[in-house]
Scaffold this motif. Structure first.
Motif, PDB file in Angstrom:
ATOM      1  N   ALA A  47      56.887  53.211  41.128  1.00 25.70           N
ATOM      2  CA  ALA A  47      56.990  53.797  39.780  1.00 25.70           C
ATOM      3  C   ALA A  47      55.724  54.542  39.383  1.00 25.70           C
ATOM      4  N   ARG A  48      54.609  54.199  40.019  1.00 26.56           N
ATOM      5  CA  ARG A  48      53.305  54.729  39.610  1.00 26.56           C
ATOM      6  C   ARG A  48      52.962  56.010  40.352  1.00 26.56           C
ATOM      7  N   GLY A  49      52.477  56.988  39.616  1.00 26.27           N
ATOM      8  CA  GLY A  49      51.998  58.223  40.220  1.00 26.27           C
ATOM      9  C   GLY A  49      50.768  57.955  41.064  1.00 26.27           C
ATOM     10  N   GLY A  50      50.642  58.660  42.184  1.00 26.93           N
ATOM     11  CA  GLY A  50      49.484  58.500  43.046  1.00 26.93           C
ATOM     12  C   GLY A  50      49.584  57.337  44.005  1.00 26.93           C
ATOM     13  N   ASN A  51      50.678  56.599  43.954  1.00 26.84           N
ATOM     14  CA  ASN A  51      50.875  55.457  44.841  1.00 26.84           C
ATOM     15  C   ASN A  51      51.239  55.939  46.236  1.00 26.84           C
ATOM     16  N   VAL A  52      50.916  55.123  47.246  1.00 31.53           N
ATOM     17  CA  VAL A  52      51.184  55.462  48.639  1.00 31.53           C
ATOM     18  C   VAL A  52      52.660  55.289  49.004  1.00 31.53           C
ATOM     19  N   LYS A  53      53.434  54.645  48.169  1.00 26.63           N
ATOM     20  CA  LYS A  53      54.866  54.408  48.360  1.00 26.63           C
ATOM     21  C   LYS A  53      55.139  53.550  49.602  1.00 26.63           C
ATOM     22  N   ARG A  54      54.392  52.475  49.724  1.00 25.49           N
ATOM     23  CA  ARG A  54      54.579  51.499  50.785  1.00 25.49           C
ATOM     24  C   ARG A  54      54.651  50.109  50.156  1.00 25.49           C
ATOM     25  N   VAL A  55      55.427  49.217  50.755  1.00 26.49           N
ATOM     26  CA  VAL A  55      55.600  47.865  50.224  1.00 26.49           C
ATOM     27  C   VAL A  55      54.263  47.145  50.119  1.00 26.49           C
ATOM     28  N   ALA A  56      53.431  47.237  51.144  1.00 26.67           N
ATOM     29  CA  ALA A  56      52.145  46.538  51.130  1.00 26.67           C
ATOM     30  C   ALA A  56      51.276  47.026  49.976  1.00 26.67           C
ATOM     31  N   SER A  57      51.318  48.304  49.691  1.00 29.83           N
ATOM     32  CA  SER A  57      50.549  48.844  48.566  1.00 29.83           C
ATOM     33  C   SER A  57      51.056  48.279  47.249  1.00 29.83           C
ATOM     34  N   ALA A  58      52.364  48.208  47.101  1.00 29.58           N
ATOM     35  CA  ALA A  58      52.954  47.678  45.873  1.00 29.58           C
ATOM     36  C   ALA A  58      52.566  46.214  45.665  1.00 29.58           C
ATOM     37  N   VAL A  59      52.571  45.444  46.735  1.00 23.71           N
ATOM     38  CA  VAL A  59      52.199  44.026  46.639  1.00 23.71           C
ATOM     39  C   VAL A  59      50.736  43.901  46.215  1.00 23.71           C
ATOM     40  N   GLY A  60      49.872  44.696  46.842  1.00 28.07           N
ATOM     41  CA  GLY A  60      48.458  44.661  46.477  1.00 28.07           C
ATOM     42  C   GLY A  60      48.227  45.085  45.037  1.00 28.07           C
ATOM     43  N   GLU A  61      48.892  46.164  44.621  1.00 25.67           N
ATOM     44  CA  GLU A  61      48.750  46.627  43.245  1.00 25.67           C
ATOM     45  C   GLU A  61      49.254  45.579  42.263  1.00 25.67           C
TER      46      GLU A  61
END
Length: 75
Positions: A47-61
């Motif tokens: 949902a966030r702009g500038g995100n890498v669009k990967r599951v691991a990134s979402a979990v970390g964020e």
């Protein structure tokens, strides 16, 4: 909530002073890293702009956002 040109939610330093003025940001501080233009509301993952669009990134964020939630509640 302020969106970028692709329709993703802008957060933290991606929110310009004009964005914050238009959104009527009521606090004296700037938004936290993952905080949207609505105080205390955070966006992570796809949902966030500038995100890498990967599951691991979402979990970390998400885990980072939890610490910011605690900070906001403490304020």
């Amino acid at each position: 909530m302020v969106l970028d040109s692709k329709g993703f939610i802008k957060t933290g330093s991606d929110l310009s002073p004009d964005d914050l003025t238009a959104a009527r940001w009521p606090l004296p501080r700037s938004p936290h890293l993952l905080e949207t233009s609505l105080p205390g509301v955070f966006a992570v993952g796809d949902a966030r702009g500038g995100n890498v669009k990967r599951v691991a990134s979402a979990v970390g964020e998400g885990s980072i956002a939890v610490s910011f939630v605690h900070q906001v509640l403490h304020e």
